[in-house]
Design an enzyme around this catalytic site. Structure first.
Site, PDB file in Angstrom:
ATOM      1  N   GLU A   1       1.035   2.082  -0.476  1.00 40.80           N
ATOM      2  CA  GLU A   1       0.864   3.091   0.574  1.00 40.80           C
ATOM      3  C   GLU A   1       1.799   2.860   1.760  1.00 40.80           C
ATOM      4  OE1 GLU A   1      -1.468   1.633  -1.159  1.00 40.80           O
ATOM      5  OE2 GLU A   1      -3.269   2.863  -1.383  1.00 40.80           O
TER       6      GLU A   1
ATOM      7  N   LYS B   1     -20.371 -12.959   1.481  1.00 40.91           N
ATOM      8  CA  LYS B   1     -21.208 -13.134   2.667  1.00 40.91           C
ATOM      9  C   LYS B   1     -22.356 -14.052   2.303  1.00 40.91           C
ATOM     10  CE  LYS B   1     -22.166 -10.513   6.726  1.00 40.91           C
ATOM     11  NZ  LYS B   1     -22.364  -9.215   7.326  1.00 40.91           N
TER      12      LYS B   1
ATOM     13  N   THR C   1      -0.963   4.140  -7.003  1.00 44.77           N
ATOM     14  CA  THR C   1      -1.530   2.821  -6.725  1.00 44.77           C
ATOM     15  C   THR C   1      -1.982   2.203  -8.041  1.00 44.77           C
ATOM     16  OG1 THR C   1      -3.705   3.783  -6.423  1.00 44.77           O
ATOM     17  CG2 THR C   1      -2.363   3.507  -4.447  1.00 44.77           C
TER      18      THR C   1
ATOM     19  N   TRP D   1     -19.282 -15.125   6.720  1.00 47.79           N
ATOM     20  CA  TRP D   1     -18.212 -14.838   5.775  1.00 47.79           C
ATOM     21  C   TRP D   1     -17.600 -16.118   5.228  1.00 47.79           C
ATOM     22  CZ3 TRP D   1     -18.572 -10.014   4.649  1.00 47.79           C
ATOM     23  CH2 TRP D   1     -18.858  -9.062   5.613  1.00 47.79           C
TER      24      TRP D   1
HETATM   25  P1  AMP Z   1      -0.134  -2.742  -4.225  1.00 47.31           P
HETATM   26  O1  AMP Z   1      -0.284  -1.413  -3.637  1.00 47.31           O
HETATM   27  O2  AMP Z   1      -0.351  -2.769  -5.703  1.00 47.31           O
HETATM   28  O3  AMP Z   1       1.157  -3.386  -3.820  1.00 47.31           O
HETATM   29  O4  AMP Z   1      -1.296  -3.665  -3.649  1.00 47.31           O
HETATM   30  C1  AMP Z   1      -1.438  -3.867  -2.261  1.00 47.31           C
HETATM   31  C2  AMP Z   1      -2.447  -4.942  -2.002  1.00 47.31           C
HETATM   32  O5  AMP Z   1      -1.980  -6.205  -2.484  1.00 47.31           O
HETATM   33  C3  AMP Z   1      -2.721  -5.185  -0.548  1.00 47.31           C
HETATM   34  O6  AMP Z   1      -3.615  -4.231  -0.011  1.00 47.31           O
HETATM   35  C4  AMP Z   1      -3.294  -6.591  -0.572  1.00 47.31           C
HETATM   36  O7  AMP Z   1      -4.654  -6.600  -0.940  1.00 47.31           O
HETATM   37  C5  AMP Z   1      -2.489  -7.246  -1.667  1.00 47.31           C
HETATM   38  N1  AMP Z   1      -1.390  -8.017  -1.081  1.00 47.31           N
HETATM   39  C6  AMP Z   1      -0.097  -7.680  -1.001  1.00 47.31           C
HETATM   40  N2  AMP Z   1       0.616  -8.655  -0.417  1.00 47.31           N
HETATM   41  C7  AMP Z   1      -0.249  -9.646  -0.095  1.00 47.31           C
HETATM   42  C8  AMP Z   1      -0.147 -10.923   0.547  1.00 47.31           C
HETATM   43  N3  AMP Z   1       1.023 -11.396   0.961  1.00 47.31           N
HETATM   44  N4  AMP Z   1      -1.285 -11.639   0.714  1.00 47.31           N
HETATM   45  C9  AMP Z   1      -2.465 -11.191   0.291  1.00 47.31           C
HETATM   46  N5  AMP Z   1      -2.635  -9.999  -0.323  1.00 47.31           N
HETATM   47  C10 AMP Z   1      -1.541  -9.232  -0.520  1.00 47.31           C
END
Ligand code: AMP
Length: 550
Positions: A334, A439, A189, A444
Site C-alpha cells: 500500500e 495480551k 496485497t 502486551w
Molecule cells: P506487503 O504488503 O506484502 O509488503 O506486507 C507489508 C507488511 O509486511 C507490513 O505491514 C509489515 O507487517 C510487514 N513488514 C514489512 N517490512 C517489515 C519490517 N522491516 N519489519 C517488520 N515487519 C515488516
C-alpha cells in the site's frame, strides 16, 4: 498567488526516456542458471520497450487495459515495467507464488486483458488461465516447446511469442502525454487474511517514490551501483528498484528464477553487485551458505532487507563476519512500498547504533505517521505509547481497487495493521502485526521481540511466536522453533534460560514446539495463521514447561 512553475506531469515515461538515453550504456544482466547470463544495455531495453508498446497496440491495448505479467525478475520484465505504463496501459504484476485460484481471482478482479508469461512458468500459468476469463492474449517470453505451448491453447484467447511480436514491431513509439494521476501499475496485497486487495499506483506516486528511493537517506542508489533485487518484481514493484535504477543510472543484476543462496553468492561475485535487496529469509539463507561454503561478497556496499523484521543477530553476523552493513527497511504494498529505513542518526556510534539499525527505521520525507489506539484515539509519538501505525502521503494508497474496505482507513490515513511505537525523531519500532499481538494478563508481549531474541541463539535457525489461549492469563506466547542444522539439539529449558537473561520473567514462554520450518506466505513472511490452526487442531507437538525456579 499561483506559482510560475510548469505543470509538467511526473510519469514513468520520463523515467523510461531518461534511463534508456542518458544511461543507454548501463545494463540489465539476467542470470541464466547453468547457462551464461544475458546482458542488455538500457538503450536496447528502451528500443525493445517501444517494440513491446507497438505490439500491444496491435493486440488492441489502446487505453488503460491491464496488462499482466507472470514473470521472474529479468530484462523482459523490466521492458514491461517501462512500456506498459508509458503507453497509457496499466502494468499488473501477478504473484506467481499464489495458488492458481487466487491468481485467477486477482487477474479477473483487475480484468487483465493480456498477460506476459515467462516460458518457465507455463505449467503454473496453464492452471490459472481457465480461471481468468478476461485474458484475451497470452504472450510467452523465452523458449517454449510445442507441448508446453499447447497447454495454453483454449477458447477465448490467443497465444503469442514475445520475441516474435517484438521482431515484427517498429522500434520507436510515440509515447502519449499522460495524466500523472492516472494508474500506471497495480499490485494486489499478499492477503494473509481475506481476499487480496488491489492497489493502483499512479504515475505521480511511482515517480515520487522512485525519487525518494534514490535519495541518500533513502536507498541511496546511484550510477556506481549494481543493484540485485532478489525481492520479486511481482512483490510491490521490487521495492521500486527497477525505476530507481533507471532514474539513477545503476545497473540491474536480475536473478530470474534462480533465487537460491549458491547462485545469489555467485552473482554477487561475478557481477560485482554493490546493493542487494530481499526479505530476511533470503539473507539468512545466504549467510548460512557463506558460513558453510565461503564466497567473496566484498563488492557489496549494503544489503537492503525488509518485508518482515530483520533479526539484529543477522545484521551483527554480517557485520562481524563480513564487515558488511545491512540496511533494514519497512514498507507495504500500500506504500509503493517504502515507508521507513533504519540508519542511526549522525553522530551515533559503537553499540549505540543497534537500537536504531534494528528498528524499522525513520519515516521517509513524504510518509507521515501517527499511532492510533484500539478505540481510535491518537497517541503521542514519544517512543513509549504503543498503537497501530497509520500513514498518509503521496505514494500511499487512499483506497483499494473496487473494494471500499472502510476498516482500512481512518480519517484519510491508512491503517497499516502494524503495531509499535513512533518517536520524536521519526523512528518506527514495530512489536507486532495487529492480528498477532499477544495480551497476557492485560499486558502486551511482543512476538517480534521474542522471535528476534530466540533467533539470536546459535542453535536456532528460525522461530515464530504466536499467542495461544490460556485459562489464567487470557493468552500466553507459544514459541515454535526450527533448530539450526548441525547444532546440538537445544531444549526448551535451555532456550528459556537464555531468554530469562534478556526479558522480564512474565514474558517467558512456557509453551515450546520444535518444527521443521516456519510456514511462510507467498512472499516469505511468517504465516502465523497456519501455526495457530496447527495448535488449535492439536497437530503441533507442544512441550509445556513448569514454573521457573525462583
Ligand atoms: P506487503 O504488503 O506484502 O509488503 O506486507 C507489508 C507488511 O509486511 C507490513 O505491514 C509489515 O507487517 C510487514 N513488514 C514489512 N517490512 C517489515 C519490517 N522491516 N519489519 C517488520 N515487519 C515488516
Amino acid at each position: 498567488m499561483d506559482s510560475t512553475m510548469m505543470d509538467y506531469p511526473l510519469t514513468i515515461t520520463t523515467i523510461l526516456r531518461y534511463g534508456t538515453t542518458i544511461f543507454g550504456d548501463k545494463e540489465v544482466v539476467t542470470c541464466g542458471g547453468d547457462e551464461s547470463s544475458r546482458r542488455r544495455g538500457y538503450a536496447a531495453v528502451g528500443e525493445r520497450a517501444a517494440r513491446l508498446a507497438n505490439a500491444l497496440r496491435e493486440l488492441g491495448v489502446d487505453g488503460d487495459q491491464r496488462v499482466g505479467t507472470f514473470m521472474w525478475n529479468n530484462a523482459e520484465h523490466l521492458e514491461a515495467y517501462l512500456a506498459i505504463p508509458s503507453m497509457g496501459a496499466v502494468l499488473h504484476t501477478l504473484n506467481l507464488r499464489l495458488a492458481a485460484d487466487q491468481v485467477g481471482y486477482i487477474a479477473t478482479h483487475a480484468a487483465d486483458y493480456a498477460v506476459i508469461v515467462d516460458a518457465s512458468l507455463i505449467p503454473l500459468f496453464a492452471k490459472v488461465l481457465p480461471l481468468a476469463q478476461t485474458i484475451k492474449h497470452v504472450i510467452v517470453s523465452g523458449a517454449a516447446d510445442a507441448a508446453a505451448l499447447g497447454t495454453l491453447e483454449g477458447p477465448g484467447h490467443e497465444v503469442h511469442s514475445y520475441e516474435s511480436l517484438l521482431a515484427a514491431a517498429a522500434g520507436s513509439f510515440d509515447w502519449p502525454e499522460l495524466d500523472e494521476r492516472s494508474a500506471a501499475a497495480m499490485c494486489y496485497t499478499s492477503g494473509t487474511t481475506g481476499l487480496p486487495k488491489g492497489v493502483a499506483y499512479s504515475h505521480r506516486s511511482s515517480y515520487l517514490h522512485s525519487m525518494a528511493a534514490c535519495t541518500v537517506n533513502g536507498l541511496g542508489v546511484g550510477e556506481h551501483d549494481r543493484i540485485m533485487p532478489i525481492v520479486p518484481q511481482f512483490h510491490a514493484n521490487a521495492w521500486g528498484l527497477p525505476y530507481a535504477a533507471m532514474m539513477s543510472g545503476a545497473d540491474l543484476v536480475m536473478p530470474d528464477r534462480f533465487m537460491i543462496p549458491s547462485v545469489i553468492v555467485n552473482l554477487i561475485e561475478t557481477e560485482k553487485v554493490t546493493v542487494g535487496a530481499g526479505v530476511p529469509t533470503i539473507w539468512q539463507g545466504v549467510l548460512a551458505f557463506l558460513r558453510a561454503s565461503g564466497g567473496d561478497i566484498s563488492s557489496l556496499r549494503t544489503l537492503i532487507c525488509g518485508g518482515s523484521a530483520l533479526p539484529e543477530s543477522v545484521m551483527r553476523a554480517y557485520r562481524d563476519e563480513f564487515g558488511l552493513t545491512m540496511t533494514h527497511a519497512w514498507g507495504m504494498t500500500e506504500l509503493s512500498p517504502l515507508g521507513s529505513i533504519a540508519r542511526e542518526p549522525a553522530g551515533v556510534t559503537g553499540e549505540a547504533v543497534w537500537p536504531y539499525r534494528a528498528s524499522q527505521g525513520r519515516l521517509f520525507c513524504g510518509v507521515e505517521g501517527r499511532l492510533s489506539s484500539d478505540d481510535g484515539q491518537i497517541l503521542p509519538s514519544d517512543g513509549k505509547a504503543v498503537g497501530e501505525l497509520e500513514c498518509r502521503g503521496p505514494w500511499i494508497t487512499g483506497s483499494y481497487y473496487q473494494d471500499s474496505a472502510p476498516e482500512k482507513f481512518h480519517d484519510g490515513w491508512l491503517r497499516t495493521g502494524d503495531v509499535g511505537t513512533l518517536d520524536a525523531e521519526g523512528f518506527v519500532r514495530l512489536t507486532d502485526r495487529a492480528k498477532d499481538v499477544i495480551k497476557s494478563g492485560g499486558e502486551w508481549i511482543s512476538s517480534m521481540e521474542l522471535e528476534n531474541l530466540i533467533m539470536a541463539h546459535p542453535a536456532v535457525a528460525e522461530a515464530a511466536v504466536i499467542g495461544v489461549p490460556d485459562e489464567k492469563w487470557g493468552e500466553r506466547p507459544l514459541a515454535a522453533v526450527v533448530r539450526a542444522p548441525g547444532a546440538d539439539p537445544v531444549t526448551p529449558d535451555e532456550l528459556r534460560a537464555y531468554l530469562s537473561e534478556r526479558i522480564p520473567r512474565w514474558q517467558l514462554p512456557e509453551r515450546w514446539a520444535f518444527i521443521d520450518e516456519v510456514p511462510k506466505t507467498s512472499v516469505g513472511k511468517f504465516q502465523k495463521t497456519t501455526l495457530r490452526d496447527r495448535y488449535a487442531s492439536g497437530s503441533l507437538e507442544v512441550t509445556t514447561l513448569g514454573a521457573l525456579p525462583h
